[in-house]
Design a protein around this motif. Structure first.
Motif: not given
Length: 320
Positions: A206-213, A308-317
């Motif tokens: 999850v963390f490895v793919v999350g960092n790439t995404l 996880v990564i998408g919902r967190f960063y898309i909300g900020r971007l």
């Protein structure tokens, strides 16, 4: 129906189908985009996929080893379905017949075969390749009753053993199920260890793919801000990322399957020699169910990471 009414009805149907058609079109675009990014940036994308494959292959190797132990136990299952009864010295024919009648009444006993001492001595002579045993003054071997069980489970063998201890004509008995029980415990250990490793290393995936995404989202920050400005939903903005994560995880699971198959082929010789030393013959192979499990687990972990990564960063971007 008049032509204007017919045209109006057709236009209404087209409008009602329009959202679904747009939804399908966007899914196709997201899939093509995910495949294009794999081709456009092969080094970074495939480096992540290779790391995923190595991480997922570790629990898969443990599970594969457990599968080989299970196959070895299946070969030895015939021993678990047999019991040899050694009758007490001096047992007469009436006692033997009484014991055989009792065995016939046991539901777990499928077949019984009586081996007289003379036949046992002859078999022993042939097996040991020794001459002169026939000329012994007295035959030291007891009468033996060889049982074939219809149910080789440990609890049923234990119940039959309790009953045999109460039979005075039986001096000793042996069962081949001890090895099966030990192998079953070993297999259960490998399975549990493999699942725990899959869960723990799944967090790493999850963390490895999350960092790439996350890097992918950073490059698309202007696009996301523009989509949010014109009223695009979070689900719409998240969809391309979900395809990226799922495809990356799926390919990672496929790479893990290839690594496990390679490891099995390399270690096939030592495993076959180990099994042969215990009188068994197995050809090590990867379980097709494990390949499906790896690909499914990789896809789900990639999808979860994108969520996880998408919902967190898309909300900020997307926030002005």
């Amino acid at each position: 129906m008049s032509a204007p009414a017919h045209n109006e009805t057709r236009g209404t149907r087209e409008k009602s189908r329009h959202p679904l058609a747009a939804w399908r079109r966007h899914h196709r675009q997201c899939l093509r985009g995910a495949l294009a990014r794999l081709i456009r940036r092969p080094v970074g994308a495939w480096a992540t996929i290779l790391v995923l494959g190595v991480v997922l292959s570790l629990p898969a190797l443990v599970m594969t080893l457990g599968h080989q132990v299970e196959r070895l136990g299946a070969i030895w299952m015939s021993d678990a379905a047999r019991m040899d009864l050694y009758l007490a010295p001096g047992t007469d024919e009436a006692e033997r017949e009484s014991l055989r009648d009792w065995l016939d009444r046991q539901a777990t006993v499928a077949e019984q075969r009586v081996i007289p001492p003379d036949e046992g001595l002859e078999t022993l002579t042939e097996r040991l390749h020794m001459n002169g045993l026939e000329g012994l003054d007295s035959n030291p071997l007891p009468w033996v009753i060889e049982l074939t069980l219809s149910d080789a489970r440990p609890d049923t063998r234990l119940a039959l053993a309790e009953g045999l201890r109460e039979q005075s004509a039986v001096a000793e008995f042996s069962s081949g199920g001890e090895w099966i029980e030990r192998l079953e415990q070993i297999r259960a250990f490998f399975d549990e260890l493999g699942w725990w490793l899959l869960i723990l290393l799944g967090l790493t995936v999850v963390f490895v793919v999350g960092n790439t995404l996350r890097l992918e989202l950073h490059e698309r920050r202007r696009e996301i801000a523009l989509i949010a400005l014109i009223g695009g939903t979070e689900r719409y903005m998240l969809r391309p990322l979900l395809y990226d994560g799922t495809l990356t995880g799926l390919l990672g699971g496929l790479v893990a399957s290839g690594l496990v198959a390679l490891a099995v082929s390399v270690t096939a010789g030592p495993i076959e020699r180990f099994a042969a030393s215990y009188g068994a013959a197995i050809a090590p192979q990867i379980d097709p169910t494990l390949v499906l499990l790896l690909m499914t687990a990789g896809a789900l972990l990639g999808w979860l990471s994108a969520q996880v990564i998408g919902r967190f960063y898309i909300g900020r971007l997307s926030t002005p």
